[in-house]
Design an enzyme around this catalytic site. Structure first.
Site, PDB file in Angstrom:
ATOM      1  N   GLY A  45       0.839  -1.196   0.000  1.00 12.35           N
ATOM      2  CA  GLY A  45       0.000   0.000   0.000  1.00 12.35           C
ATOM      3  C   GLY A  45       0.868   1.238   0.000  1.00 12.35           C
ATOM      4  N   GLN A  50       2.612  10.123   1.891  1.00 12.97           N
ATOM      5  CA  GLN A  50       3.938   9.490   2.011  1.00 12.97           C
ATOM      6  C   GLN A  50       4.886   9.920   0.888  1.00 12.97           C
ATOM      7  OE1 GLN A  50       2.096   5.350   2.575  1.00 12.97           O
ATOM      8  NE2 GLN A  50       3.947   5.217   3.823  1.00 12.97           N
ATOM      9  N   CYS A  94       5.438  -0.147   7.711  1.00 17.22           N
ATOM     10  CA  CYS A  94       5.118   1.103   7.000  1.00 17.22           C
ATOM     11  C   CYS A  94       6.356   1.523   6.218  1.00 17.22           C
ATOM     12  CB  CYS A  94       4.737   2.185   8.012  1.00 17.22           C
ATOM     13  SG  CYS A  94       4.284   3.761   7.240  1.00 17.22           S
ATOM     14  N   LEU A  95       6.151   1.894   4.958  1.00 22.90           N
ATOM     15  CA  LEU A  95       7.290   2.287   4.131  1.00 22.90           C
ATOM     16  C   LEU A  95       7.902   3.606   4.634  1.00 22.90           C
ATOM     17  CD1 LEU A  95       5.863   1.316   0.617  1.00 22.90           C
ATOM     18  CD2 LEU A  95       7.496   0.022   2.022  1.00 22.90           C
ATOM     19  N   HIS A 136      -4.962   1.087   7.301  1.00 26.12           N
ATOM     20  CA  HIS A 136      -3.639   1.703   7.524  1.00 26.12           C
ATOM     21  C   HIS A 136      -3.456   2.884   6.550  1.00 26.12           C
ATOM     22  CE1 HIS A 136       0.929   1.187   8.089  1.00 26.12           C
ATOM     23  NE2 HIS A 136       0.850   1.973   7.026  1.00 26.12           N
ATOM     24  N   GLU A 137      -3.848   2.681   5.283  1.00 28.42           N
ATOM     25  CA  GLU A 137      -3.660   3.747   4.270  1.00 28.42           C
ATOM     26  C   GLU A 137      -4.595   4.926   4.523  1.00 28.42           C
ATOM     27  OE1 GLU A 137      -1.044   3.528   2.708  1.00 28.42           O
ATOM     28  OE2 GLU A 137      -0.713   1.388   3.034  1.00 28.42           O
ATOM     29  N   HIS A 140      -3.273   7.177   7.055  1.00 27.30           N
ATOM     30  CA  HIS A 140      -2.254   8.124   6.547  1.00 27.30           C
ATOM     31  C   HIS A 140      -2.928   9.427   6.093  1.00 27.30           C
ATOM     32  CE1 HIS A 140       1.679   6.230   6.582  1.00 27.30           C
ATOM     33  NE2 HIS A 140       1.229   5.125   6.012  1.00 27.30           N
TER      34      HIS A 140
HETATM   35  O1  K1U Z   1       1.540   2.394   3.996  1.00 30.66           O
HETATM   36  C1  K1U Z   1       2.630   1.870   3.865  1.00 30.66           C
HETATM   37  O2  K1U Z   1       3.609   2.387   4.328  1.00 30.66           O
HETATM   38  C2  K1U Z   1       2.761   0.544   3.152  1.00 30.66           C
HETATM   39  C3  K1U Z   1       2.708  -0.641   4.081  1.00 30.66           C
HETATM   40  C4  K1U Z   1       1.294  -1.157   4.123  1.00 30.66           C
HETATM   41  C5  K1U Z   1       0.914  -2.100   5.215  1.00 30.66           C
HETATM   42  C6  K1U Z   1       1.667  -3.215   5.537  1.00 30.66           C
HETATM   43  C7  K1U Z   1       1.287  -4.081   6.524  1.00 30.66           C
HETATM   44  C8  K1U Z   1       0.115  -3.866   7.187  1.00 30.66           C
HETATM   45  C9  K1U Z   1      -0.633  -2.763   6.891  1.00 30.66           C
HETATM   46  C10 K1U Z   1      -0.244  -1.898   5.890  1.00 30.66           C
HETATM   47  C11 K1U Z   1       3.648  -1.713   3.521  1.00 30.66           C
HETATM   48  O3  K1U Z   1       3.463  -2.181   2.452  1.00 30.66           O
HETATM   49  S1  K1U Z   1       4.975  -2.204   4.523  1.00 30.66           S
HETATM   50  C12 K1U Z   1       5.757  -3.512   3.563  1.00 30.66           C
HETATM   51  C13 K1U Z   1       5.001  -4.786   3.613  1.00 30.66           C
HETATM   52  O4  K1U Z   1       4.184  -4.989   4.479  1.00 30.66           O
HETATM   53  C14 K1U Z   1       5.243  -5.839   2.592  1.00 30.66           C
HETATM   54  C15 K1U Z   1       6.278  -5.751   1.714  1.00 30.66           C
HETATM   55  C16 K1U Z   1       6.471  -6.752   0.765  1.00 30.66           C
HETATM   56  C17 K1U Z   1       5.638  -7.817   0.711  1.00 30.66           C
HETATM   57  C18 K1U Z   1       4.613  -7.915   1.608  1.00 30.66           C
HETATM   58  C19 K1U Z   1       4.409  -6.930   2.546  1.00 30.66           C
HETATM   59 ZN    ZN Z   2       2.256   3.316   6.175  1.00 32.74          ZN
END
Ligand code: K1U
Ligand code: ZN
Length: 174
Positions: A45, A50, A94-95, A136-137, A140
């Site tokens: 996401g 972000q 979270c990225l 989660h998004e 944000h």
């Molecule tokens: O919003 C963001 O920063 C993105 C975030 C979204 C998220 C992840 C986990 C739970 C809720 C929301 C991410 O994508 S973090 C990276 C991640 O979870 C992932 C990366 C590669 C493969 C699978 C998952």
């Molecule tokens: Zn996030």
């Protein structure tokens, strides 16, 4: 085009994003660039704040794995219109807070209404990882991060780590 992702703490991640009046070509291009950025990260996401854009736009694709068909979604002005009483806990990341994961409890299923890239209204009920990610998004867009669900002490420790990470990255780039 890959966009730079803001790292916490940053005041742009704490602001409430503005509604999108209508979907323009510029916003469609932004959604495309956000999806490329999300897949490249990799992530499931990404929200416009972000990447430094204070507008209510999120992208997501929670179809994980090599043999699955991707399902990229771009949502303008997404709103949760119903939530399940049943709750679910997921180890979220979270990225904007790299390499930090923590358990967050949220409704197991949510119904979301949004405007798609063609400006058409959509409504769908999500569960499992999709439900966790879309909540989660949307957080944000309200200037809320998953660490805001943790204790003040844990949040402080994570914030200190991120300040150090940003300092180290700035030094490496200098
Ligand atoms: O919003 C963001 O920063 C993105 C975030 C979204 C998220 C992840 C986990 C739970 C809720 C929301 C991410 O994508 S973090 C990276 C991640 O979870 C992932 C990366 C590669 C493969 C699978 C998952
Ligand atoms: Zn996030």
């Amino acid at each position: 085009m890959k966009l730079p992702i803001l790292i916490h703490p940053d005041p742009r991640l704490k602001k409430v994003a503005a509604p999108v009046p209508d979907v323009t070509d510029e916003l469609r291009a932004l959604a495309d660039n956000m999806l490329s950025t999300m897949y490249d990260a990799p992530g499931i996401g990404l929200a416009a704040p972000q990447v430094g854009v204070g507008q209510r736009l999120i992208v997501l694709d929670c179809e994980k794995g090599d043999d699955v068909t991707p399902r990229p979604l771009a949502m303008f002005n997404p709103e949760v219109i119903a939530s399940s009483d049943e709750m679910n806990t997921y180890d979220e990341g979270c990225l904007s807070i790299p390499d930090i994961y923590a358990d967050v409890t949220r409704p197991e299923a949510v119904t979301v209404r949004w405007m798609d890239v063609n400006g058409a209204e959509q409504e769908e009920t999500f569960d499992g990882l999709w439900a966790t990610c879309v909540q989660h998004e949307i957080d944000h867009l309200e200037g809320k991060l998953f660490i805001d669900y943790l204790s003040g002490l844990k949040r402080q420790l994570i914030t200190r780590k991120m300040v150090k990470l940003k300092r180290d990255r700035a030094r490496e780039g200098a």
